[in-house]
Design a protein around this motif. Structure first.
Motif, PDB file in Angstrom:
ATOM      1  N   ILE A   1       0.916  -1.374   0.224  1.00 19.43           N
ATOM      2  CA  ILE A   1      -0.036  -0.033  -0.048  1.00 19.43           C
ATOM      3  C   ILE A   1       0.869   1.091  -0.367  1.00 19.43           C
ATOM      4  O   ILE A   1       1.986   1.275   1.070  1.00 19.43           O
ATOM      5  CB  ILE A   1      -1.252  -0.042   1.175  1.00 19.43           C
ATOM      6  CG1 ILE A   1      -2.120  -0.849   0.537  1.00 19.43           C
ATOM      7  CG2 ILE A   1      -1.461   1.410   1.571  1.00 19.43           C
ATOM      8  CD1 ILE A   1      -3.471  -0.568   0.144  1.00 19.43           C
ATOM      9  N   GLU A   2       0.522   1.863  -0.728  1.00 17.33           N
ATOM     10  CA  GLU A   2       1.270   3.034  -0.861  1.00 17.33           C
ATOM     11  C   GLU A   2       1.255   4.295   0.082  1.00 17.33           C
ATOM     12  O   GLU A   2      -0.083   4.965   0.178  1.00 17.33           O
ATOM     13  CB  GLU A   2       1.306   3.604  -2.283  1.00 17.33           C
ATOM     14  CG  GLU A   2       2.103   5.375  -2.600  1.00 17.33           C
ATOM     15  CD  GLU A   2       1.698   5.862  -4.031  1.00 17.33           C
ATOM     16  OE1 GLU A   2       2.160   7.192  -4.334  1.00 17.33           O
ATOM     17  OE2 GLU A   2       0.931   5.408  -4.977  1.00 17.33           O
ATOM     18  N   SER A   3       2.298   4.887   0.510  1.00 20.46           N
ATOM     19  CA  SER A   3       2.070   6.021   2.162  1.00 20.46           C
ATOM     20  C   SER A   3       1.193   6.974   1.338  1.00 20.46           C
ATOM     21  O   SER A   3       2.276   8.178   0.911  1.00 20.46           O
ATOM     22  CB  SER A   3       3.483   6.228   3.140  1.00 20.46           C
ATOM     23  OG  SER A   3       3.061   6.529   3.547  1.00 20.46           O
ATOM     24  N   ASP A   4      -0.144   7.723   0.875  1.00 15.11           N
ATOM     25  CA  ASP A   4      -0.469   8.566   0.153  1.00 15.11           C
ATOM     26  C   ASP A   4      -1.861   8.317   1.684  1.00 15.11           C
ATOM     27  O   ASP A   4      -2.622   7.472   0.910  1.00 15.11           O
ATOM     28  CB  ASP A   4      -1.077   8.604  -1.263  1.00 15.11           C
ATOM     29  CG  ASP A   4      -0.919   9.132  -1.452  1.00 15.11           C
ATOM     30  OD1 ASP A   4      -0.642  10.370  -2.280  1.00 15.11           O
ATOM     31  OD2 ASP A   4      -2.883   9.312  -1.917  1.00 15.11           O
ATOM     32  N   PRO A   5      -2.235  10.071   1.604  1.00 15.36           N
ATOM     33  CA  PRO A   5      -3.652   9.964   2.143  1.00 15.36           C
ATOM     34  C   PRO A   5      -3.959   9.951   1.918  1.00 15.36           C
ATOM     35  O   PRO A   5      -5.468   9.274   1.916  1.00 15.36           O
ATOM     36  CB  PRO A   5      -3.626  12.072   2.906  1.00 15.36           C
ATOM     37  CG  PRO A   5      -2.663  12.166   1.619  1.00 15.36           C
ATOM     38  CD  PRO A   5      -1.098  10.423   1.555  1.00 15.36           C
ATOM     39  N   GLY A   6      -4.876  10.289   0.170  1.00 15.08           N
ATOM     40  CA  GLY A   6      -5.644   9.789  -0.815  1.00 15.08           C
ATOM     41  C   GLY A   6      -6.054   8.524  -0.654  1.00 15.08           C
ATOM     42  O   GLY A   6      -6.870   7.564  -1.039  1.00 15.08           O
ATOM     43  N   VAL A   7      -5.071   7.127  -0.727  1.00 14.21           N
ATOM     44  CA  VAL A   7      -5.439   6.026  -1.126  1.00 14.21           C
ATOM     45  C   VAL A   7      -5.723   5.459   0.468  1.00 14.21           C
ATOM     46  O   VAL A   7      -6.711   4.548   0.629  1.00 14.21           O
ATOM     47  CB  VAL A   7      -4.069   5.523  -1.136  1.00 14.21           C
ATOM     48  CG1 VAL A   7      -3.618   3.523  -0.705  1.00 14.21           C
ATOM     49  CG2 VAL A   7      -3.350   5.622  -2.487  1.00 14.21           C
TER      50      VAL A   7
END
Length: 348
Positions: free
Chosen positions: A10-16
């Motif tokens: 899982i990418e460390s991105d707030p949208g994800v």
């Protein structure tokens, strides 16, 4: 740790993370990236339900002596804690650690039933229950990177080539600050923190943890689980409008200019938040899309027109020049003692 079930990175991105939360049926909250843990930044995001911290995994931290670590509570029925029983699940487990320990978040029917079902389970069985949840696994894997050449979930050499990163959570439970790391045996209690004081307490803890790494290590990421910002802004607008109406009724229609300014500012914040969400949703769709067929057709068309060889040669020339320039910049930066390594951060 088991690989059964194939959980993706899982990418460390707030949208994800926001999309993942909504995907499992939770409403009223979102994830915001934090670039500073000073009081002003955290106060602006209140109420904050918890923080998600990403760092480079090094196994046992040689700089952390047993006396420097917060004590583990092996038996505490008031804290939801699940051990991580499957590879790549730490991002989702960090999110769940915050959601399932918050008394004010609307978990939705599915997660409420899940919490009730596993409430009396030991930490290990809670971890297995998360791993075996069809809903949680499906939503997690819906954010898998589209890569037709290498399946990141099955490639046995994938993690040998890259550094490993790990997500943990910090959240208050019953007036104490807890560190929830699925790779530990239980939750770590960092001590009392009445009210919102945990936000002031957690900053030095995270800073101390970052300080254990070598001076050149900068690959950290911090995100906060907060209330839906649009709803927060709308509630503030409503409160200011009520104050403005009362003030104008008592002092005249020209009164309350500062309130008008605050309302206008909040309405602009709402517009910005709506635009940000549209961008995040678009990016999440692009993450799932396979562009290889499109690229193939473009390259095929260029080859048929006799333009591909020339473009390939030009591309190689540019790449070589950029690589040389990057080497020079890195050498200059290292000489100045400020070498920085860029990284796309994904979970362990």
């Amino acid at each position: 740790m088991s690989d059964t079930g194939n959980w993706c990175l899982i990418e460390s991105d707030p949208g994800v993370f926001t999309g993942l939360i909504k995907g499992i049926g939770v409403s009223g909250v979102q994830v915001e990236e934090i670039y500073s843990i000073d009081k002003e930044t955290l106060d602006d995001l209140k109420p904050v339900h918890g923080l998600i911290f990403l760092f480079k995994w090094q196994g046992r931290d040689p700089a952390a002596t047993p006396g420097s670590l917060a004590p583990i509570e092996y038996e505490n029925g008031d804290v939801f804690f699940a051990q991580q029983m499957i590879t790549n699940a730490c991002a989702t487990q960090a999110i769940l650690s915050i959601l399932l320990n918050s008394p004010t978040i609307d978990l939705g029917e599915e997660l409420t039933n899940f919490k009730s079902f596993v409430s009396d389970f030991p930490a290990e069985l809670k971890g297995h229950a998360i791993s075996n949840s069809d809903l949680i696994r499906a939503v997690h894997n819906s954010f898998s990177r589209s890569d037709p050449f290498i399946n990141e979930m099955n490639d046995p050499n994938a993690k040998e080539k890259e550094d490993l990163f790990h997500f943990i959570a910090y959240t208050p439970v019953n007036g104490n600050l807890y560190e929830l790391d699925g790779l530990q045996e239980g939750p770590r209690n960092h001590g009392p923190c009445p009210g919102d004081s945990w936000l002031a307490k957690v900053g030095p803890i995270i800073q101390e943890r970052m300080a254990r790494y070598a001076g050149g290590e900068i690959r950290f990421n911090l995100m906060a689980v907060v209330d839906d910002r649009i709803k927060v802004y709308e509630e503030k607008v409503k409160a200011y409008q009520t104050q403005l109406e009362t003030l104008q009724k008592n002092e005249g229609p020209d009164a309350g200019s500062w309130l008008k300014g605050e309302i206008d500012h909040l309405r602009q914040d709402i517009i910005k938040e709506e635009e940000k969400r549209e961008k995040q949703q678009r990016e999440n769709k692009l993450r799932r899309h396979n562009f290889v067929p499109l690229i193939y057709e473009i390259l095929k068309g260029l080859a048929q027109e006799g333009k591909l060889s020339e473009l390939v040669a030009e591309g190689r020339s540019r790449a070589k020049a950029e690589l040389e320039s990057a080497k020079q910049r890195k050498a200059a930066s290292a000489a100045a003692g400020h070498a920085i390594e860029d990284v796309d951060m994904y979970d362990d």
